[in-house]
Design a protein around this motif. Sequence first.
Motif, PDB file in Angstrom:
ATOM      1  N   LEU A  69     -57.877 -63.628  -0.043  1.00 23.80           N
ATOM      2  CA  LEU A  69     -57.449 -63.849   1.366  1.00 23.80           C
ATOM      3  C   LEU A  69     -56.473 -62.843   1.863  1.00 23.80           C
ATOM      4  N   SER A  70     -56.290 -62.349   3.021  1.00 26.06           N
ATOM      5  CA  SER A  70     -55.055 -61.464   3.551  1.00 26.06           C
ATOM      6  C   SER A  70     -53.915 -62.459   3.549  1.00 26.06           C
ATOM      7  N   ASP A  71     -52.877 -61.700   3.857  1.00 30.35           N
ATOM      8  CA  ASP A  71     -51.718 -62.587   3.923  1.00 30.35           C
ATOM      9  C   ASP A  71     -51.871 -63.575   5.148  1.00 30.35           C
ATOM     10  N   VAL A  76     -57.558 -77.390   5.533  1.00 30.55           N
ATOM     11  CA  VAL A  76     -57.298 -76.163   6.117  1.00 30.55           C
ATOM     12  C   VAL A  76     -55.958 -75.591   5.395  1.00 30.55           C
ATOM     13  N   TYR A  77     -56.043 -74.446   4.697  1.00 34.46           N
ATOM     14  CA  TYR A  77     -54.758 -73.943   4.179  1.00 34.46           C
ATOM     15  C   TYR A  77     -54.659 -72.229   4.186  1.00 34.46           C
ATOM     16  N   THR A  78     -53.529 -71.663   4.358  1.00 32.64           N
ATOM     17  CA  THR A  78     -53.520 -70.116   4.516  1.00 32.64           C
ATOM     18  C   THR A  78     -52.570 -69.772   3.449  1.00 32.64           C
ATOM     19  N   LYS A  79     -52.858 -68.435   3.190  1.00 36.09           N
ATOM     20  CA  LYS A  79     -52.072 -67.637   2.005  1.00 36.09           C
ATOM     21  C   LYS A  79     -50.564 -67.702   2.527  1.00 36.09           C
ATOM     22  N   ASN A  80     -50.219 -67.411   3.529  1.00 42.68           N
ATOM     23  CA  ASN A  80     -48.710 -67.444   4.180  1.00 42.68           C
ATOM     24  C   ASN A  80     -48.487 -67.673   5.483  1.00 42.68           C
ATOM     25  N   ALA A  94     -66.793 -60.459  -8.867  1.00 38.31           N
ATOM     26  CA  ALA A  94     -67.379 -58.796  -8.487  1.00 38.31           C
ATOM     27  C   ALA A  94     -66.969 -58.564  -7.048  1.00 38.31           C
ATOM     28  N   LEU A  95     -66.475 -59.433  -6.351  1.00 37.55           N
ATOM     29  CA  LEU A  95     -66.201 -58.920  -4.838  1.00 37.55           C
ATOM     30  C   LEU A  95     -64.559 -58.531  -4.741  1.00 37.55           C
ATOM     31  N   LEU A  96     -63.990 -59.037  -5.669  1.00 35.67           N
ATOM     32  CA  LEU A  96     -62.418 -58.917  -5.951  1.00 35.67           C
ATOM     33  C   LEU A  96     -62.042 -57.511  -5.842  1.00 35.67           C
ATOM     34  N   PRO A  97     -62.482 -56.476  -6.714  1.00 32.17           N
ATOM     35  CA  PRO A  97     -61.920 -55.278  -6.442  1.00 32.17           C
ATOM     36  C   PRO A  97     -61.936 -54.401  -5.090  1.00 32.17           C
ATOM     37  N   GLN A  98     -62.825 -54.908  -4.490  1.00 32.29           N
ATOM     38  CA  GLN A  98     -63.310 -54.213  -3.280  1.00 32.29           C
ATOM     39  C   GLN A  98     -62.640 -55.148  -1.991  1.00 32.29           C
ATOM     40  N   TYR A  99     -62.413 -56.576  -2.285  1.00 32.20           N
ATOM     41  CA  TYR A  99     -61.943 -57.278  -0.845  1.00 32.20           C
ATOM     42  C   TYR A  99     -60.715 -57.850  -1.082  1.00 32.20           C
ATOM     43  N   ALA A 100     -59.982 -57.748  -2.167  1.00 30.33           N
ATOM     44  CA  ALA A 100     -58.996 -58.358  -2.609  1.00 30.33           C
ATOM     45  C   ALA A 100     -57.703 -58.222  -1.267  1.00 30.33           C
ATOM     46  N   GLY A 101     -57.193 -59.410  -0.920  1.00 36.78           N
ATOM     47  CA  GLY A 101     -56.308 -59.084   0.218  1.00 36.78           C
ATOM     48  C   GLY A 101     -56.748 -58.885   1.388  1.00 36.78           C
ATOM     49  N   LYS A 102     -57.906 -58.985   1.826  1.00 37.60           N
ATOM     50  CA  LYS A 102     -58.415 -58.463   2.698  1.00 37.60           C
ATOM     51  C   LYS A 102     -59.442 -59.417   3.829  1.00 37.60           C
ATOM     52  N   VAL A 103     -59.867 -60.506   3.277  1.00 35.21           N
ATOM     53  CA  VAL A 103     -60.431 -61.549   3.694  1.00 35.21           C
ATOM     54  C   VAL A 103     -59.752 -62.263   4.816  1.00 35.21           C
ATOM     55  N   GLY A 113     -49.342 -73.361  -2.382  1.00 30.63           N
ATOM     56  CA  GLY A 113     -48.003 -73.821  -2.064  1.00 30.63           C
ATOM     57  C   GLY A 113     -48.424 -74.852  -1.091  1.00 30.63           C
ATOM     58  N   GLU A 114     -47.581 -76.148  -0.966  1.00 35.61           N
ATOM     59  CA  GLU A 114     -47.539 -77.179   0.132  1.00 35.61           C
ATOM     60  C   GLU A 114     -47.165 -76.682   1.300  1.00 35.61           C
ATOM     61  N   ASP A 115     -46.154 -75.780   1.342  1.00 38.09           N
ATOM     62  CA  ASP A 115     -45.807 -74.927   2.644  1.00 38.09           C
ATOM     63  C   ASP A 115     -46.958 -74.462   3.422  1.00 38.09           C
ATOM     64  N   ASN A 116     -48.209 -74.148   2.925  1.00 35.57           N
ATOM     65  CA  ASN A 116     -49.157 -73.269   3.309  1.00 35.57           C
ATOM     66  C   ASN A 116     -50.199 -74.033   3.634  1.00 35.57           C
ATOM     67  N   PHE A 117     -50.061 -75.443   3.784  1.00 36.54           N
ATOM     68  CA  PHE A 117     -50.936 -76.393   4.226  1.00 36.54           C
ATOM     69  C   PHE A 117     -50.882 -76.222   5.925  1.00 36.54           C
ATOM     70  N   ILE A 118     -52.246 -76.170   6.412  1.00 35.90           N
ATOM     71  CA  ILE A 118     -52.173 -76.134   7.973  1.00 35.90           C
ATOM     72  C   ILE A 118     -52.534 -77.397   8.631  1.00 35.90           C
TER      73      ILE A 118
END
Length: 276
Positions: free
Chosen positions: A139-141, A197-201, A69-78, A166-171
């Motif tokens: 998640l945002s980039d 802890v992981y990141t999107k990019n 339900a949150l995806l349409p408004q918050y996609a790529g913004k968190v 993606g294993e490269d995005n492990f923090i």
Amino acid sequence: MPTLQFKGKNVIWNHHLSVPYHTLEEDLKLGFQSKKGEGTSTSLRHSSVQALSTGNLIIEGDNLLALKALLPQYAGKVKCIYIDPPYNTGEENWIYNDNVNSPLIKGWIGKEVNKDDMTRHDKWCCMMVPRMKLLRELLSDDGVVFISIDDNEQHILRQILDEIFGEDNFISNIIWQKRTSPDARLNLGAAHDFIVVYTKNKIVTKEYFNLLPLSDDRQLDYKNPDNDSRGPWASVDITGQTGHATKDQFYEIRTPSGMKISPPEGRCWAYSQNTV
């Protein structure tokens, strides 16, 4: 990259796509207002939501439906997500309830997942995957997700996240000491949990990493008596323990004045000769 296999993976891997979008409707009975007239909230049906005057939302209900339900408004913004999923200890008695169109998984719905359940790890993976995929979309980039977990599924979670993020995005795998006791000092015991802890990019996220400020005491160690153009500096020990040393860490250093210096007995140089 190695991938994790579990029962139901082929049918749940894209289940998040079939979860319907829906509009959350206001439920006035669940609203509240603070005594000062601030923090007014409204609540919404389906996934009960309280929308605070600050723009925040408190959502109570099925988390998979809430995320969709949150995806349409918050996609790529968190920018920051923290979740505390079931640790799957076998004693939490959580219930698998995702409506996946598969005879195997339909047989799991509504049943408690306890320690005697031979498929409890499979069920846990099937529960986590669609939620992790939706969280990644939110998640945002430069966004980062923190996930609490313990020994029961930490190794499994890492494999799931490697495949989705993606294993490269492990923090980091943060160690959180949850208790101290005499037993924990004397025996091997579960004195800590993890926060994975992981990141999107990671390339984008690294630009926003902040170093902790130096303490006042540590700041006093930094001086610039020789007017080095690079600014204040601190003198530190460049020797190390010999336990994992290589032959390149045992050599003689000649100073500008001609003095020859070897590492102290039982120590080695922290850096190889080429590095120095």
